[in-house]
Structures are given as structure tokens and as C-alpha cells.
Design a protein around this motif. Structure first.
Motif, PDB file in Angstrom:
ATOM      1  N   PRO A 130      48.306  35.931  34.054  1.00 55.83           N
ATOM      2  CA  PRO A 130      48.183  37.354  34.201  1.00 55.83           C
ATOM      3  C   PRO A 130      46.939  38.374  34.459  1.00 55.83           C
ATOM      4  CG  PRO A 130      49.308  37.267  32.176  1.00 55.83           C
ATOM      5  CD  PRO A 130      48.791  36.113  32.516  1.00 55.83           C
ATOM      6  N   ARG A 131      46.065  37.756  33.726  1.00 53.39           N
ATOM      7  CA  ARG A 131      44.775  38.455  33.815  1.00 53.39           C
ATOM      8  C   ARG A 131      43.512  37.824  34.898  1.00 53.39           C
ATOM      9  NH1 ARG A 131      47.484  41.400  31.087  1.00 53.39           N
ATOM     10  NH2 ARG A 131      46.715  42.293  29.041  1.00 53.39           N
ATOM     11  N   VAL A 132      42.713  38.546  35.531  1.00 55.24           N
ATOM     12  CA  VAL A 132      41.988  38.165  36.424  1.00 55.24           C
ATOM     13  C   VAL A 132      40.687  38.562  36.087  1.00 55.24           C
ATOM     14  CG1 VAL A 132      41.121  37.764  38.931  1.00 55.24           C
ATOM     15  CG2 VAL A 132      43.638  37.788  38.240  1.00 55.24           C
ATOM     16  N   LEU A 133      39.671  37.653  35.700  1.00 56.79           N
ATOM     17  CA  LEU A 133      38.420  37.804  35.372  1.00 56.79           C
ATOM     18  C   LEU A 133      37.590  38.043  36.759  1.00 56.79           C
ATOM     19  CD1 LEU A 133      35.988  38.225  33.542  1.00 56.79           C
ATOM     20  CD2 LEU A 133      35.746  35.672  33.586  1.00 56.79           C
ATOM     21  N   GLY A 134      36.786  38.718  37.105  1.00 56.24           N
ATOM     22  CA  GLY A 134      36.217  39.070  38.415  1.00 56.24           C
ATOM     23  C   GLY A 134      34.788  39.484  38.245  1.00 56.24           C
ATOM     24  N   VAL A 135      33.772  39.116  39.083  1.00 55.82           N
ATOM     25  CA  VAL A 135      32.463  39.775  39.559  1.00 55.82           C
ATOM     26  C   VAL A 135      32.376  40.145  40.858  1.00 55.82           C
ATOM     27  CG1 VAL A 135      31.182  37.457  39.708  1.00 55.82           C
ATOM     28  CG2 VAL A 135      30.151  39.531  38.641  1.00 55.82           C
ATOM     29  N   SER A 136      31.685  41.251  41.192  1.00 53.87           N
ATOM     30  CA  SER A 136      31.507  41.584  42.672  1.00 53.87           C
ATOM     31  C   SER A 136      30.020  42.188  42.663  1.00 53.87           C
ATOM     32  CB  SER A 136      32.298  42.584  42.796  1.00 53.87           C
ATOM     33  OG  SER A 136      32.203  43.055  44.300  1.00 53.87           O
ATOM     34  N   THR A 137      28.958  41.500  43.226  1.00 50.75           N
ATOM     35  CA  THR A 137      27.844  41.892  43.476  1.00 50.75           C
ATOM     36  C   THR A 137      27.337  42.050  45.003  1.00 50.75           C
ATOM     37  OG1 THR A 137      27.311  39.676  43.531  1.00 50.75           O
ATOM     38  CG2 THR A 137      27.032  40.715  41.586  1.00 50.75           C
ATOM     39  N   PRO A 138      26.550  43.466  45.269  1.00 49.53           N
ATOM     40  CA  PRO A 138      26.062  43.442  46.684  1.00 49.53           C
ATOM     41  C   PRO A 138      24.982  42.492  46.942  1.00 49.53           C
ATOM     42  CG  PRO A 138      25.335  45.336  45.050  1.00 49.53           C
ATOM     43  CD  PRO A 138      26.029  44.295  44.129  1.00 49.53           C
ATOM     44  N   ALA A 139      24.869  42.438  48.410  1.00 53.43           N
ATOM     45  CA  ALA A 139      23.630  41.685  48.865  1.00 53.43           C
ATOM     46  C   ALA A 139      22.472  42.695  48.934  1.00 53.43           C
ATOM     47  CB  ALA A 139      24.157  41.321  50.177  1.00 53.43           C
ATOM     48  N   ASP A 140      22.633  43.849  48.573  1.00 54.02           N
ATOM     49  CA  ASP A 140      21.363  44.701  48.615  1.00 54.02           C
ATOM     50  C   ASP A 140      21.954  46.041  47.948  1.00 54.02           C
ATOM     51  OD1 ASP A 140      19.017  45.774  49.392  1.00 54.02           O
ATOM     52  OD2 ASP A 140      19.213  46.155  51.465  1.00 54.02           O
ATOM     53  N   MET A 141      20.620  46.916  47.559  1.00 55.90           N
ATOM     54  CA  MET A 141      21.057  48.231  46.778  1.00 55.90           C
ATOM     55  C   MET A 141      20.211  49.473  47.613  1.00 55.90           C
ATOM     56  SD  MET A 141      22.480  49.188  44.265  1.00 55.90           S
ATOM     57  CE  MET A 141      22.622  47.687  43.452  1.00 55.90           C
ATOM     58  N   PRO A 142      21.142  49.678  48.596  1.00 60.26           N
ATOM     59  CA  PRO A 142      20.358  50.949  49.590  1.00 60.26           C
ATOM     60  C   PRO A 142      20.676  52.197  48.678  1.00 60.26           C
ATOM     61  CG  PRO A 142      22.641  50.450  50.247  1.00 60.26           C
ATOM     62  CD  PRO A 142      22.303  49.340  49.040  1.00 60.26           C
ATOM     63  N   TYR A 143      19.830  53.167  49.234  1.00 59.51           N
ATOM     64  CA  TYR A 143      19.798  54.411  48.434  1.00 59.51           C
ATOM     65  C   TYR A 143      20.969  54.937  48.111  1.00 59.51           C
ATOM     66  CZ  TYR A 143      20.922  57.308  52.703  1.00 59.51           C
ATOM     67  OH  TYR A 143      21.511  57.607  53.757  1.00 59.51           O
ATOM     68  N   TRP A 144      22.042  54.824  48.987  1.00 64.89           N
ATOM     69  CA  TRP A 144      23.305  55.486  48.981  1.00 64.89           C
ATOM     70  C   TRP A 144      24.270  55.359  47.790  1.00 64.89           C
ATOM     71  CZ3 TRP A 144      27.506  52.647  49.761  1.00 64.89           C
ATOM     72  CH2 TRP A 144      27.383  51.668  50.530  1.00 64.89           C
TER      73      TRP A 144
END
Length: 229
Positions: A130-144
């Protein structure tokens, strides 16, 4: 998996679980993955198809310009992606599958940023995960990022991974020996020799997400044997 963070977390999770389908929630040691913590989150299954953020790292909260803890995981996904997403989360919760989801995060101005998300099951009492370990990462880091909040997602691909090349319900553990029940389910194999768990394959096909042309669809759904391999 493409992102370095996803590969590192997957390797750590694999090491923790050993011969088990998934590690226990209490096995996770934050100090061992401190370089990833800002992008890491944990989901908690509440009821039916509902998962909420139990915790979320600072980089994720910054991208959404809000605290994610306690918020529904489903709220950012459009209706046409929810059936495949719910089926994925069910496979994680009941069968200890892992999943990699590529998606576009769309901010309040309509600007997009590509992300890769890894979802991994964790046992927390009872007989399922019932628990989900996750990681989420962007391909870039734009100014916004951190200025204009992410408001919604758009799935570009979705893949299930069976770390042991079969669902958890096909494995039985006797002492230190892992015994496969695979021969009992040969009649249920698909044309590629992959074994979808129980009725998940039928549900995915019914949703239009699984089949010979699945990778041509925008919300592609693939079953990957053996994780990183």
C-alpha cells in the motif's frame, strides 16, 4: 530508465528487497539516498483507486509551488490517462510491479517540461503493497520552475516492470528457495510470452493501451522484463 536518479533509486530498492517481491517501508533509510531526497515522494493507498502523497521532496513541491503532502496523486492527470494510471497502481499495489512513466508537466501558462517518474512498491503491513516509493526528475530546469506552478500532466509513455520477470502472485517462498508457479499459468501467456498478472492485461487492452501497436499510442503501455536489463 533514462534518469540517473531513477536508476540509483531502482538499484537501492533492488538491494533492499533481496528475494522478496518488495522491501518493507521501514527498510528505507533516508541517509542512504540523501542525494535523491529532494525528488523523492511516497504515496499512500487510501481506498479503491485513491493514492495520496504521504511525503514529497522539496524540488517537487517547488515545481508545483505548493506542499504536496496529503494531496491526491490523481489530481494532476487528465481523464483519458487515468484508467491506465489506475491499472498501473493496482499492479504495483497487488502484484509488486514497478513502473516508469514519462510525462509532460504543464504549468499555469501552458509551458511544458518533460519528466521521468519511477514508481516502486513497498510493503506496509498486510499482504499487499500500500505504499509506493517514487522519484520524479525533469529533463531540464527552465527559468519558470518554482515561479509558474505545474498544474497538470500529460502521459507520453507508461511501462510496467516485473523485477523478477513475473508478477508477485506467481512466486512462492519456502525457506530460502523461491519457487515459480509459472507452469500453472502457461495458458494465459500473450503472443510475446509475457504473463500479465490476473486480469490486468485484459483491462489494459480494453483501455486501448496494450497490444501490437501500443507503442504508437500517445499513452504507450509496455511490459518490460527484468527492469534495468
Amino acid at each position: 530508465m533514462k534518469s540517473v536518479s531513477a536508476k540509483r533509486l531502482y538499484s537501492y530498492w533492488q538491494k533492499l528487497r533481496g528475494n522478496r517481491p518488495a522491501p518493507e517501508r521501514r527498510d528505507i533509510e533516508p541517509a542512504a539516498i540523501k542525494s535523491l531526497l529532494s525528488d523523492i515522494f511516497i504515496l499512500e493507498h487510501e481506498a479503491a483507486e485513491q493514492f495520496s502523497f504521504r511525503l514529497a521532496g522539496s524540488a517537487l513541491c517547488t515545481a508545483y509551488c505548493r506542499e504536496l503532502k496529503g494531496r491526491s496523486f490523481r489530481q494532476f492527470w487528465p481523464d483519458h490517462d487515468l484508467e491506465a494510471l489506475d491499472t498501473t497502481l493496482l499492479a504495483i499495489r497487488e502484484e509488486a510491479a514497478a513502473s516508469v512513466i514519462a510525462y509532460d508537466a504543464i504549468n499555469s501558462r501552458g509551458q511544458t517540461l518533460a519528466y521521468e517518474m519511477l514508481l516502486l512498491p513497498l510493503r506496509y503491513g498486510g499482504d499487499d503493497y500500500p505504499r509506493v516509493l517514487g522519484v520524479s526528475t525533469p529533463a531540464d530546469m527552465p527559468y519558470w520552475v518554482g515561479v509558474h506552478p505545474v498544474m497538470r500532466h500529460r502521459v507520453t509513455s507508461m511501462r510496467l516492470i516485473w523485477p523478477d520477470e513475473q508478477p508477485a502472485f506467481m512466486r512462492s517462498v519456502v525457506g530460502d528457495d523461491v519457487v515459480s508457479a509459472q507452469d500453472d499459468f502457461m495458458a494465459g501467456r500473450d503472443d510475446e510470452g509475457l504473463m500479465p498478472p490476473r486480469d490486468f492485461g485484459a483491462r489494459i487492452r480494453a483501455a486501448g493501451q496494450f497490444g501490437p501497436n501500443a507503442e504508437q499510442r500517445r499513452s504507450a503501455f509496455r511490459v518490460i522484463k527484468g527492469g534495468l536489463s
